[in-house]
Design an enzyme around this catalytic site. Structure first.
Site, PDB file in Angstrom:
ATOM      1  N   CYS A   2      -1.838   2.778  13.265  1.00 18.39           N
ATOM      2  CA  CYS A   2      -3.039   2.478  14.031  1.00 18.39           C
ATOM      3  C   CYS A   2      -3.412   1.019  13.828  1.00 18.39           C
ATOM      4  CB  CYS A   2      -4.245   3.346  13.664  1.00 18.39           C
ATOM      5  SG  CYS A   2      -4.038   5.060  14.073  1.00 18.39           S
ATOM      6  N   ARG A  27       2.013  -0.906  15.106  1.00 15.55           N
ATOM      7  CA  ARG A  27       1.292  -0.059  14.161  1.00 15.55           C
ATOM      8  C   ARG A  27       1.079   1.350  14.705  1.00 15.55           C
ATOM      9  NH1 ARG A  27      -1.220  -3.040  10.060  1.00 15.55           N
ATOM     10  NH2 ARG A  27      -2.593  -1.293   9.672  1.00 15.55           N
ATOM     11  N   TRP A  70      -1.483   5.740  16.104  1.00 15.19           N
ATOM     12  CA  TRP A  70      -0.394   6.558  15.561  1.00 15.19           C
ATOM     13  C   TRP A  70      -1.076   7.840  15.113  1.00 15.19           C
ATOM     14  CZ3 TRP A  70       1.175   8.914  10.952  1.00 15.19           C
ATOM     15  CH2 TRP A  70       2.523   9.262  10.876  1.00 15.19           C
ATOM     16  N   ASN A  96      -8.777   2.950  11.638  1.00 16.05           N
ATOM     17  CA  ASN A  96      -7.439   3.102  11.067  1.00 16.05           C
ATOM     18  C   ASN A  96      -7.606   3.714   9.678  1.00 16.05           C
ATOM     19  OD1 ASN A  96      -5.314   0.729   9.381  1.00 16.05           O
ATOM     20  ND2 ASN A  96      -4.779   2.752  10.083  1.00 16.05           N
ATOM     21  N   GLY A  97      -6.890   4.810   9.403  1.00 14.87           N
ATOM     22  CA  GLY A  97      -6.995   5.457   8.093  1.00 14.87           C
ATOM     23  C   GLY A  97      -7.252   6.937   8.271  1.00 14.87           C
ATOM     24  N   GLU A 451      20.576   3.217   3.345  1.00 16.07           N
ATOM     25  CA  GLU A 451      19.821   2.328   4.245  1.00 16.07           C
ATOM     26  C   GLU A 451      20.495   2.279   5.632  1.00 16.07           C
ATOM     27  OE1 GLU A 451      17.095   1.009   4.619  1.00 16.07           O
ATOM     28  OE2 GLU A 451      17.396  -0.603   6.057  1.00 16.07           O
ATOM     29  N   LYS A 455      18.719   3.224   9.162  1.00 13.74           N
ATOM     30  CA  LYS A 455      18.658   2.333  10.331  1.00 13.74           C
ATOM     31  C   LYS A 455      19.141   3.074  11.570  1.00 13.74           C
ATOM     32  CE  LYS A 455      16.667  -0.975   9.564  1.00 13.74           C
ATOM     33  NZ  LYS A 455      16.046  -0.292   8.546  1.00 13.74           N
ATOM     34  N   GLU A 458      16.701   6.086  12.613  1.00 13.48           N
ATOM     35  CA  GLU A 458      15.343   5.798  13.077  1.00 13.48           C
ATOM     36  C   GLU A 458      15.319   5.132  14.454  1.00 13.48           C
ATOM     37  OE1 GLU A 458      13.020   3.563  10.168  1.00 13.48           O
ATOM     38  OE2 GLU A 458      14.591   2.091   9.889  1.00 13.48           O
ATOM     39  N   HIS A 474      31.108  17.044  -2.830  1.00 13.37           N
ATOM     40  CA  HIS A 474      30.294  18.098  -3.444  1.00 13.37           C
ATOM     41  C   HIS A 474      29.410  18.808  -2.419  1.00 13.37           C
ATOM     42  CE1 HIS A 474      31.666  17.007  -7.398  1.00 13.37           C
ATOM     43  NE2 HIS A 474      31.281  15.748  -7.228  1.00 13.37           N
ATOM     44  N   LYS A 567       5.027   0.866  11.958  1.00 17.35           N
ATOM     45  CA  LYS A 567       5.567  -0.119  11.026  1.00 17.35           C
ATOM     46  C   LYS A 567       4.818  -0.141   9.709  1.00 17.35           C
ATOM     47  CE  LYS A 567       7.656  -4.517  10.674  1.00 17.35           C
ATOM     48  NZ  LYS A 567       8.913  -3.882  10.268  1.00 17.35           N
TER      49      LYS A 567
HETATM   50  C1  G6P Z   1       7.611   2.616   7.618  1.00 17.61           C
HETATM   51  C2  G6P Z   1       8.619   1.924   8.505  1.00 17.61           C
HETATM   52  C3  G6P Z   1       9.897   1.649   7.724  1.00 17.61           C
HETATM   53  C4  G6P Z   1       9.567   0.848   6.461  1.00 17.61           C
HETATM   54  C5  G6P Z   1       8.546   1.590   5.594  1.00 17.61           C
HETATM   55  C6  G6P Z   1       8.063   0.765   4.415  1.00 17.61           C
HETATM   56  O1  G6P Z   1       8.015   3.905   7.340  1.00 17.61           O
HETATM   57  O2  G6P Z   1       8.897   2.714   9.638  1.00 17.61           O
HETATM   58  O3  G6P Z   1      10.778   0.899   8.538  1.00 17.61           O
HETATM   59  O4  G6P Z   1      10.742   0.628   5.734  1.00 17.61           O
HETATM   60  O5  G6P Z   1       7.398   1.890   6.397  1.00 17.61           O
HETATM   61  O6  G6P Z   1       7.308  -0.317   4.871  1.00 17.61           O
HETATM   62  P1  G6P Z   1       6.919  -1.562   3.987  1.00 17.61           P
HETATM   63  O7  G6P Z   1       5.996  -2.359   4.845  1.00 17.61           O
HETATM   64  O8  G6P Z   1       6.191  -1.006   2.778  1.00 17.61           O
HETATM   65  O9  G6P Z   1       8.146  -2.280   3.605  1.00 17.61           O
END
Ligand code: G6P
Length: 572
Positions: A2, A27, A70, A96-97, A451, A455, A458, A474, A567
């Protein structure tokens, strides 16, 4: 998670809010809305969906608030979109929150005759403001409202013609321009108007038409600062997407991240004497886990932990503990809360954060800036390599080694991006209809594989699972059947064993993609990257970011705004 934005000044407010909300839409992009103070009273416009695909509402106003959502409480509907208003339509709120006691407040307000229109927790705020505004002056009404709210919030309200603001647990920053005042969740929303900011602290509140900021009943001093972020970096320019722009920017950002001051030495000194925990979420957790291998080689036992799962470590935290908090946004609630708990036990905090003035940047004993500039695409790309660069720099400092090798790796980044683009594009075409992708590696390349899977999934919505290569046999190998793609990360330290695992899946018909400095017959496709010792994982991320980007394009997904994600995740 948000984004909120308000403006009061000499200019027409709605175009500024509309443009700023577009900048904030990383956001959240479930819905959006604007409320403007006009001669006819408050006028509101809300829509479901992404603001970048909508037309601007036209209100004649110099004071307005806006929100990009969001969804947390309540479905993605126009009713649940912010701003939320009191019944008479004279008070509007964007938030927001999460208001944790919203259910109790709602019942109490309903007893007083208030009627709710939405399923959101936010709607209690305009009703509470209404209740107190009928009985008290503006300041008292706002303060009394704040006293009733439990949870985390940053909110803006149009209250009796005035723009009010308050923050507790979610970010809020004031932008001071010659034409007026902006109040926003994040700096990029007003960066094209001003770089002069005041970062608000938890508990702060006030009114935009006053210069005073309050905390409780006290007036507090919050100094203004000039942000270093360049407005051009927050623009897409000629790129089709921020994701591609930010991937390419790594040609500079890795180098910038390595350009640090004396704080690296102070942090390295602290680390070499203590028990270390590395905290993060999502990509930031993965980069911490990658770096923990290098730190271990330097004699530092650094325990990576997901911030949301830090609790089992808490009994072991004391004044000798060091927490490295990794976060692009500096506002991830899980990280902030874990850091707070650690601080209560006197742990020292080193934060590696990209967003200047953010909670984690300000709340640390030592803050090391990532210097990546605004990262707008929801996916972390340039911030991930910046984190790796800085953590490697720290390790080199601990070992008293020259950072030349890291500079060499930074210099290789443009070449790796240019060389791997074509093959990433071709691979994306080949893999676009696959149901699952597996990624494997050993040592630091194991969290790197995780990671890589993050990527891919997502942004392209292809199921992807990353794991240590040794774990494949395993259980997960049961899922390997002819044609299933397996991406293998290998370097000179891990190649022999990892190739054995690659051969095991190849024997079962997997399509093996090797991201490795050397080719091997096990690989059906080889993506060559330089082997620069401990800097290899940083470079290995680049082709995977490109592959994820092109997979998203092939599958018709928006790489900058993947579904359901935000984000900056400011709730737990
Ligand atoms: C969200 C984003 C991710 C990111 C994570 C941590 O889940 O979608 O892409 O890695 O937050 O964010 P930060 O700002 O703490 O690195």
């Amino acid at each position: 998670m948000c984004g909120i934005l308000g403006y009061e000044g000499a200019l027409q407010a709605t175009p500024l809010i509309f443009k700023g909300l577009k900048q904030l839409s990383y956001r959240g992009y479930d819905s959006w809305g604007i409320c403007a103070q006009t001669k006819k009273g408050l006028q509101t416009f809300k829509r479901v969906g992404d603001i970048t695909k909508s037309n601007e509402p036209k209100f004649d106003s110099t004071k307005a608030i806006g929100h990009t959502r969001w969804a947390t409480h309540g479905k993605v509907t126009q009713k649940n979109a912010h701003p939320h208003l009191n019944e008479s339509g004279t008070i509007a709120v964007v938030h927001n929150g999460i208001i944790e006691n919203a259910d109790d407040l709602r019942l109490a307000l309903e007893d007083e005759g208030y009627k709710f229109k939405s399923e959101t927790d936010t709607e209690v705020i305009p009703h509470l403001l209404d209740y107190f505004a009928k009985r008290y002056d503006d300041h008292t009404a706002l303060l009394k409202t704040l006293k009733h709210l439990k949870g985390s919030y940053a909110f803006l309200a149009l209250l009796k013609g005035r723009l009010a603001f308050a923050r507790d647990g979610s970010p809020l920053v004031i932008g001071l321009s010659n034409s007026g005042k902006f109040i926003s969740s994040d700096i990029p929303s007003f960066l094209h108007h001003t770089r002069k900011t005041i970062v608000l602290e938890d508990g702060d509140w006030g009114f935009a038409d006053e210069d005073r900021i309050y905390s409780g009943k006290e007036i507090v001093s919050r100094p203004a600062r000039i942000e270093s972020w360049d407005v051009e970096v927050a623009k897409k320019g000629t790129y089709p997407h921020f994701m591609l722009k930010e991937i390419e920017e790594q040609q500079m950002t890795i180098r910038k991240a390595l350009n640090q001051d004396g704080r690296i030495k102070i942090a390295a000194d602290l680390l070499s004497r203590s028990e270390v925990y590395i905290l993060g979420c999502g990509t930031s957790y993965n980069t911490g886990a990658i770096a923990s291998y290098e730190l271990a080689k330097a004699g530092i036992r650094a325990i990576p932990s997901l911030a949301s799962e830090f609790e089992p470590h808490l009994p072991f935290i004391n004044e000798d503990s060091i927490i490295i908090a990794l976060s692009q946004s500096g506002e991830t609630k899980d990280v902030i809360d874990a850091v707070r708990e650690a601080k209560k036990k006197q742990a020292k905090i080193i934060s590696i954060v990209n967003t200047p003035g953010s909670t984690l940047a300000r709340g640390a004993d030592i803050h090391i800036p990532m210097k990546s500039g605004p990262e707008i695409c929801v996916l972390s790309t340039k911030s991930a390599t910046a984190q790796l660069a800085i953590l490697s720099l720290l390790t080199h400092e601990i070992e008293n080694k020259s950072p030349d090798l890291l500079r060499e790796a930074a210099a290789c980044a443009p070449h790796v991006i240019a060389q791997t683009k074509r093959v990433a594009k071709q691979l994306a075409k080949k893999l676009k209809d696959t149901r699952s992708i597996f990624t494997i590696g050993r040592g630091p390349l194991a969290p790197l594989a995780r990671e890589a899977a993050l990527k891919i999934k997502e942004v392209s919505y292809i199921h992807a699972e990353g794991m240590p290569a040794g774990e494949l046999k395993h259980g997960p190998i049961a899922l390997i059947e002819p044609g299933v793609p397996v991406i293998v990360f290998a370097d000179s330290n891990t190649r022999t064993l990892t190739i054995s695992n690659a051969l095991e899946v190849k024997a079962r018909g997997a399509y093996v993609i090797g991201i490795d400095s050397k080719n091997h017959p096990a690989y059906d496709t080889h993506i060559q990257i330089p082997d620069i010792e401990e800097a290899t994982p940083m470079l290995a991320l680049l082709p995977i970011q490109l592959l994820s980007y092109y997979l998203a394009l092939e599958r018709g997904c928006d790489p900058d705004k993947p579904r359901n994600l935000a984000k900056s995740v400011t709730v737990r």
